[in-house]
Scaffold this active site. Structure first.
Site, PDB file in Angstrom:
ATOM      1  CD  GLU A   1     -36.301 -91.959 113.438  1.00 19.16           C
ATOM      2  OE1 GLU A   1     -35.250 -92.173 114.086  1.00 19.16           O
ATOM      3  OE2 GLU A   1     -36.856 -92.808 112.717  1.00 19.16           O
ATOM      4  N   PRO A   2     -36.399 -87.764 116.993  1.00 20.54           N
ATOM      5  CG  PRO A   2     -37.411 -88.294 119.032  1.00 20.54           C
ATOM      6  CD  PRO A   2     -37.395 -88.688 117.588  1.00 20.54           C
TER       7      PRO A   2
ATOM      8  CB  THR B   1     -46.014 -80.767 107.776  1.00 21.78           C
ATOM      9  OG1 THR B   1     -44.862 -80.050 108.206  1.00 21.78           O
ATOM     10  CG2 THR B   1     -47.016 -79.811 107.151  1.00 21.78           C
TER      11      THR B   1
ATOM     12  CG  ASP C   1     -34.418 -86.107  92.734  1.00 23.18           C
ATOM     13  OD1 ASP C   1     -33.731 -85.577  93.624  1.00 23.18           O
ATOM     14  OD2 ASP C   1     -34.087 -87.136  92.120  1.00 23.18           O
TER      15      ASP C   1
ATOM     16  CD  GLU D   1     -39.700 -82.323 101.763  1.00 21.08           C
ATOM     17  OE1 GLU D   1     -40.088 -82.972 102.744  1.00 21.08           O
ATOM     18  OE2 GLU D   1     -39.475 -82.820 100.652  1.00 21.08           O
TER      19      GLU D   1
HETATM   20  C1  FAD Z   1     -42.519 -76.512 111.074  1.00 21.14           C
HETATM   21  C2  FAD Z   1     -41.764 -77.747 110.689  1.00 21.14           C
HETATM   22  C3  FAD Z   1     -42.355 -78.702 109.896  1.00 21.14           C
HETATM   23  C4  FAD Z   1     -41.667 -79.864 109.565  1.00 21.14           C
HETATM   24  N1  FAD Z   1     -42.295 -80.822 108.821  1.00 21.14           N
HETATM   25  C5  FAD Z   1     -41.699 -82.021 108.642  1.00 21.14           C
HETATM   26  C6  FAD Z   1     -42.395 -83.101 108.023  1.00 21.14           C
HETATM   27  O1  FAD Z   1     -43.537 -82.969 107.576  1.00 21.14           O
HETATM   28  N2  FAD Z   1     -41.770 -84.303 107.964  1.00 21.14           N
HETATM   29  C7  FAD Z   1     -40.499 -84.505 108.449  1.00 21.14           C
HETATM   30  O2  FAD Z   1     -40.002 -85.600 108.363  1.00 21.14           O
HETATM   31  N3  FAD Z   1     -39.793 -83.485 109.009  1.00 21.14           N
HETATM   32  C8  FAD Z   1     -40.376 -82.267 109.124  1.00 21.14           C
HETATM   33  N4  FAD Z   1     -39.682 -81.231 109.737  1.00 21.14           N
HETATM   34  C9  FAD Z   1     -38.322 -81.464 110.206  1.00 21.14           C
HETATM   35  C10 FAD Z   1     -37.267 -80.838 109.309  1.00 21.14           C
HETATM   36  O3  FAD Z   1     -37.204 -81.516 108.075  1.00 21.14           O
HETATM   37  C11 FAD Z   1     -35.944 -80.849 110.074  1.00 21.14           C
HETATM   38  O4  FAD Z   1     -36.062 -79.859 111.084  1.00 21.14           O
HETATM   39  C12 FAD Z   1     -34.752 -80.601 109.210  1.00 21.14           C
HETATM   40  O5  FAD Z   1     -34.521 -81.705 108.391  1.00 21.14           O
HETATM   41  C13 FAD Z   1     -33.487 -80.310 110.023  1.00 21.14           C
HETATM   42  O6  FAD Z   1     -33.274 -81.290 110.979  1.00 21.14           O
HETATM   43  P1  FAD Z   1     -32.982 -80.888 112.510  1.00 21.14           P
HETATM   44  O7  FAD Z   1     -34.036 -79.932 112.918  1.00 21.14           O
HETATM   45  O8  FAD Z   1     -32.819 -82.133 113.291  1.00 21.14           O
HETATM   46  O9  FAD Z   1     -31.637 -80.094 112.471  1.00 21.14           O
HETATM   47  P2  FAD Z   1     -30.089 -80.674 112.382  1.00 21.14           P
HETATM   48  O10 FAD Z   1     -30.046 -81.717 111.352  1.00 21.14           O
HETATM   49  O11 FAD Z   1     -29.755 -81.073 113.796  1.00 21.14           O
HETATM   50  O12 FAD Z   1     -29.355 -79.407 111.959  1.00 21.14           O
HETATM   51  C14 FAD Z   1     -29.091 -78.288 112.800  1.00 21.14           C
HETATM   52  C15 FAD Z   1     -28.290 -77.275 111.991  1.00 21.14           C
HETATM   53  O13 FAD Z   1     -27.043 -77.860 111.556  1.00 21.14           O
HETATM   54  C16 FAD Z   1     -26.940 -77.795 110.139  1.00 21.14           C
HETATM   55  N5  FAD Z   1     -26.281 -79.021 109.628  1.00 21.14           N
HETATM   56  C17 FAD Z   1     -26.617 -80.302 109.861  1.00 21.14           C
HETATM   57  N6  FAD Z   1     -25.805 -81.153 109.209  1.00 21.14           N
HETATM   58  C18 FAD Z   1     -24.907 -80.380 108.559  1.00 21.14           C
HETATM   59  C19 FAD Z   1     -23.790 -80.660 107.712  1.00 21.14           C
HETATM   60  N7  FAD Z   1     -23.439 -81.917 107.394  1.00 21.14           N
HETATM   61  N8  FAD Z   1     -23.089 -79.611 107.220  1.00 21.14           N
HETATM   62  C20 FAD Z   1     -23.429 -78.320 107.537  1.00 21.14           C
HETATM   63  N9  FAD Z   1     -24.458 -78.010 108.328  1.00 21.14           N
HETATM   64  C21 FAD Z   1     -25.188 -79.006 108.835  1.00 21.14           C
HETATM   65  C22 FAD Z   1     -28.362 -77.705 109.633  1.00 21.14           C
HETATM   66  O14 FAD Z   1     -28.433 -77.104 108.366  1.00 21.14           O
HETATM   67  C23 FAD Z   1     -29.001 -76.837 110.712  1.00 21.14           C
HETATM   68  O15 FAD Z   1     -28.742 -75.495 110.461  1.00 21.14           O
HETATM   69  C24 FAD Z   1     -40.331 -80.045 110.031  1.00 21.14           C
HETATM   70  C25 FAD Z   1     -39.723 -79.052 110.796  1.00 21.14           C
HETATM   71  C26 FAD Z   1     -40.410 -77.919 111.140  1.00 21.14           C
HETATM   72  C27 FAD Z   1     -39.722 -76.886 111.985  1.00 21.14           C
END
Ligand code: FAD
Length: 404
Positions: A138-139, A169, A255, A381
């Site tokens: 989510e945002p 996706t 998993d 994931e």
């Molecule tokens: C092309 C694409 C397809 C996608 N498809 C799907 C989909 O089908 N369904 C879906 O639900 N989502 C999907 N996503 C979303 C994706 O799962 C998220 O982008 C991902 O979970 C990371 O979340 P965020 O982008 O909000 O980054 P954040 O959670 O804001 O993280 C930003 C950075 O901080 C790091 N970070 C965050 N928390 C911690 C911590 N506790 N300790 C250390 N480092 C940390 C992260 O590793 C990352 O490097 C997709 C994203 C993309 C780009």
């Protein structure tokens, strides 16, 4: 039970068949759909029909995203190479062909894996054959998925969903979206459940599609839910809020799907390695596996190092899938496989671009595309950092509250 870390012989024909498909059907259209972002790859319809036919005849059973359902037959104590193993091997071959097109394959969405993982038998049957995407992000919520704000409120025999999901996706093309929503924000992560929302349900709207670095053949949608009424029987698994169990139910999907994402990185990296080996051989670089790397040319030594990195990821992928097939808890191994393979996929493909020089960077070949496509496998994931966090918690015996 002992693991034999060689390719299971019985899965060799399936693997070879999928390799042929990847080579002859995906590679030729790879660049076309990299350029034509958001255009639906119609060639995949025939491929998906073939996969359905194979599954119906029992030949392709377990191959692909739906193959991750854990066996419900009584355990006979014998070592198995089942649906999870055939899934990771076939998906890695498909991704040797093209990651974006594999992700765009009808009826092979991550939502299908979620249904296969957590649906009860009735739901499994009812949703058989649909194409399902997966909406968690989510945002305001990414890695911290316990923080989901989308709500599901019971109203008679329906749940009413409200919220916004981003980066879904196949969110535009799929027949249904598996949506994570909370039944009661006060009760924390135990109240998060997943709901199958079918396309055309009033209140569900695809708002826009993303432009991306890679996997351009795969559509990535923003979807809003406004008073969207979903039949109560579309809640996957149990509607009970079991505070003791916490997130375990929803997390079970990972998993099974994390080894699958690892296999995508394995396939894409293998494509880059195969291409680069040919290129080096043509340039007269000899790679000698019987001599220490430091006695060989810098290019050969680098290539050997990349292959060993690949091998590590490949073995972790096999281990995680094998444990799932043999009903062993594999959360840590699934995260290890995803962490290693995600990182390896990016490192290997980008290093191959480097080794190949101008050929690697040019759009005349696919190497630069593989380097772009592989990055996402280290993000969705669960990112690299999140996988490492999960492994660290397991190794140190700490809870998510103790190690954040
Ligand atoms: C092309 C694409 C397809 C996608 N498809 C799907 C989909 O089908 N369904 C879906 O639900 N989502 C999907 N996503 C979303 C994706 O799962 C998220 O982008 C991902 O979970 C990371 O979340 P965020 O982008 O909000 O980054 P954040 O959670 O804001 O993280 C930003 C950075 O901080 C790091 N970070 C965050 N928390 C911690 C911590 N506790 N300790 C250390 N480092 C940390 C992260 O590793 C990352 O490097 C997709 C994203 C993309 C780009």
């Amino acid at each position: 039970m002992a693991i034999n870390l060689e390719d299971p012989k019985k899965l060799k024909p399936l693997r070879e068949q999928v390799h042929q498909v990847a080579m002859n059907m995906l590679r030729p259209i790879s660049r076309k759909y990299d350029k034509a972002e958001h255009e639906y790859p119609t060639e995949l319809d025939m491929l998906a029909a073939m996969a359905d036919g194979l599954a119906e005849s029992g030949q392709g059973e377990g191959a692909g995203a739906t193959g991750v359902r854990r066996d419900s037959k009584p355990d006979d104590g014998k070592v198995k190479n089942g649906a999870n193993m055939s899934s990771v091997l076939s998906v890695s071959e498909m991704c040797w062909g093209d990651v974006g097109l594999t992700l765009a394959m009808p009826r092979q969405g991550l939502g299908n894996s979620a249904i296969a993982s957590v649906a009860n038998d009735e739901q499994h049957e009812r949703f058989d054959g649909i194409w399902a995407s997966m909406a968690i992000t989510e945002p305001g919520t990414g890695s911290d998925s316990a923080n989901i704000k989308t709500t599901a409120t019971l109203d008679g025999d329906h749940y009413v969903l409200n919220g916004e999901k981003i980066f879904v996706t196949s969110g535009d093309r799929s027949d249904a979206v598996v949506v994570w929503a909370t039944l009661d924000k006060e009760l924390g992560k135990a109240a998060i459940k997943s709901f199958v929302v079918e396309k055309g349900t009033p209140g569900m709207k695809v708002e826009r599609l993303e432009h991306k670095l890679g996997i351009k053949a795969s559509d990535t949608a923003t979807i809003t839910f406004t008073d969207c009424r979903v039949p109560a029987e579309n809640l996957l698994g149990s509607p009970e809020i079991n505070v003791k169990e916490g997130f375990a139910g929803a997390m079970a999907t990972f998993d099974n799907t994390r080894p699958l994402v690892a296999s995508m990185a394995v396939g894409c990296a293998r494509a880059a390695l195969d291409y680069t080996r040919d290129l080096l051989e043509k340039a007269g670089v000899e790679i000698d596996y019987d001599r220490p790397a430091h006695l060989q040319s810098a290019a050969a030594a680098k290539f050997i190092q990349l292959e060993s990195d690949y091998e590590g990821a490949y073995l972790l992928m096999l281990q995680a899938a094998w444990m799932a097939d043999n009903r062993q808890p594999n959360s840590m191994e699934a995260s290890m496989a995803k962490a290693k393979a995600g990182r390896m996929g990016s490192d290997v493909t980008l290093s191959c671009v480097e080794l190949a020089g101008t050929i690697g960077y040019s759009e005349g070949e696919l190497l630069e595309k593989w380097a772009r496509d592989s990055k996402i496998l280290d993000i969705f994931e669960g990112t690299q950092q999140i996988q490492q966090l999960i492994v660290a918690r397991r190794v140190l015996g700490l809870s998510s509250a103790q190690l954040k």
